[in-house]
Design a protein around this motif. Structure first.
Motif, PDB file in Angstrom:
ATOM      1  N   ARG A   1     -18.033 -57.870  -3.739  1.00 61.25           N
ATOM      2  CA  ARG A   1     -16.754 -57.887  -4.447  1.00 61.25           C
ATOM      3  C   ARG A   1     -15.749 -56.963  -3.778  1.00 61.25           C
TER       4      ARG A   1
ATOM      5  N   ASP B   1     -15.240 -60.780  -1.357  1.00 63.54           N
ATOM      6  CA  ASP B   1     -16.036 -62.010  -1.444  1.00 63.54           C
ATOM      7  C   ASP B   1     -16.523 -62.201  -2.880  1.00 63.54           C
TER       8      ASP B   1
ATOM      9  N   ALA C   1     -16.624 -64.947  -4.641  1.00 65.39           N
ATOM     10  CA  ALA C   1     -17.473 -66.134  -4.751  1.00 65.39           C
ATOM     11  C   ALA C   1     -18.891 -65.819  -4.298  1.00 65.39           C
TER      12      ALA C   1
ATOM     13  N   PRO D   1     -15.885 -68.626  -9.594  1.00 64.43           N
ATOM     14  CA  PRO D   1     -14.627 -69.191  -9.115  1.00 64.43           C
ATOM     15  C   PRO D   1     -14.289 -70.509  -9.806  1.00 64.43           C
TER      16      PRO D   1
ATOM     17  N   CYS E   1      -6.492 -64.337 -14.388  1.00 67.38           N
ATOM     18  CA  CYS E   1      -6.817 -64.297 -12.961  1.00 67.38           C
ATOM     19  C   CYS E   1      -6.009 -63.139 -12.388  1.00 67.38           C
TER      20      CYS E   1
ATOM     21  N   PRO F   1      -6.500 -72.233  -7.221  1.00 63.55           N
ATOM     22  CA  PRO F   1      -7.849 -71.729  -7.518  1.00 63.55           C
ATOM     23  C   PRO F   1      -7.828 -70.256  -7.909  1.00 63.55           C
ATOM     24  N   CYS F   2      -8.803 -69.865  -8.688  1.00 65.77           N
ATOM     25  CA  CYS F   2      -8.978 -68.456  -9.056  1.00 65.77           C
ATOM     26  C   CYS F   2     -10.396 -68.047  -8.690  1.00 65.77           C
ATOM     27  N   ASN F   3     -10.521 -67.040  -7.842  1.00 61.25           N
ATOM     28  CA  ASN F   3     -11.836 -66.628  -7.357  1.00 61.25           C
ATOM     29  C   ASN F   3     -12.617 -65.793  -8.364  1.00 61.25           C
ATOM     30  N   GLU F   4     -11.911 -65.071  -9.234  1.00 65.20           N
ATOM     31  CA  GLU F   4     -12.620 -64.169 -10.156  1.00 65.20           C
ATOM     32  C   GLU F   4     -11.921 -64.137 -11.509  1.00 65.20           C
TER      33      GLU F   4
END
Length: 279
Positions: free
Chosen positions: A100, A104, A106, A187, A215, A243-246
């Protein structure tokens, strides 16, 4: 010994020193080992020592979780260590945190899924264990609820909407900014989604409780829960254009003034879900 190209001998000296002088563990690991993790020979020697479970092994995991600059070597170390045997829960959390910090998100989520115990696999969904059937965990991907004066949050099997358990939040009559249950999700790609949840609201407060999906600082979706007693389901669709990764799902209360924030009685929660509506 490190400068002489003999990492095995260097590890022998460091291991002995850290065993007899625990106060030196953190500085020695941070200053001498972490910068050298990109050295394959040193990693091999370090792995051999770690398999003996030295008393400084937990300190190494803690430091790795705070060192994004050591990412490349640390990632290789984690992977090779996992190949040699199961990692301790704290080590898995440190590995996730390392990913994190390196950006990263995802990869961190995938690592959590990969090592989730078989007994918890049935609860995998966009919202993990949306029915509160399992105990809260120590990672962001489990349900967590902060401790807050005037609030008691427990899993309860006496009044579930679905399954065996629901989450019961008891309020003691204080005026507060409610900081409720939260969970970091995996994600989310672009698409159309449906956020839904059930609640039995016995607080008598006129302002609704509200699930919020964030997000970062961006608010993606909200879902106001029922404001009266008895199990009631609510749902709200939303479109994710980027897109939202977290993403993070959390429960709050919409009280604006001190009187509106006075909360007493109980709030029951169950069946929290996010489902994708398009292919």
């Amino acid at each position: 010994a490190l400068e002489a190209g003999n990492p095995a001998a260097a590890l022998q000296h460091l291991d002995a020193l850290m065993r007899v002088q625990p106060a030196l563990r953190a500085p020695l690991l941070e200053q001498m080992l972490l910068p050298e993790l990109g050295n394959p020979a040193l990693r091999t020697a370090l792995l051999d020592h770690l398999q003996a479970d030295p008393p400084w092994r937990p300190h190494l995991a803690t430091l790795l979780a705070r060192q994004p600059q050591a990412t490349a070597g640390a990632e290789a170390l984690w992977q090779q260590l996992a190949e040699r045997g199961p990692l301790a829960p704290a080590e898995l959390q440190a590995w996730q945190q390392q990913r994190r910090l390196a950006g990263d998100a995802a990869g961190a989520y995938q690592l959590w899924r990969q090592h989730l115990p078989p007994t918890l696999q049935p609860y995998l969904a966009t919202v993990f264990d949306g029915g509160f059937e399992t105990e809260p965990g120590d990672t962001p991907y489990h349900w967590r609820w902060p401790r807050q004066a005037g609030v008691a949050t427990v899993r309860d099997d006496s009044h579930a909407r679905d399954g065996q358990y629901a989450l019961r939040v008891e309020f003691a009559g204080r005026s507060l900014r409610f900081d409720g249950p939260r969970q970091t999700l995996g994600p989310l790609p672009t698409g159309t989604y449906l956020l839904q949840a059930s609640a039995d609201n016995r607080t008598g407060n006129p302002r609704p409780f509200q699930w919020q999906l964030h997000c970062g600082r961006q608010l993606l979706a909200t879902l106001a829960l029922a404001d009266s007693p008895g199990w009631q389901n609510r749902q709200q669709g939303f479109v994710l254009e980027t897109p939202c990764n977290e993403p993070v799902l959390r429960l709050g209360h919409t009280g604006r003034t001190v009187p509106e924030r006075v909360l007493r009685g109980s709030l029951w929660l169950d069946a929290v879900q996010i489902t994708r509506q398009d292919p």
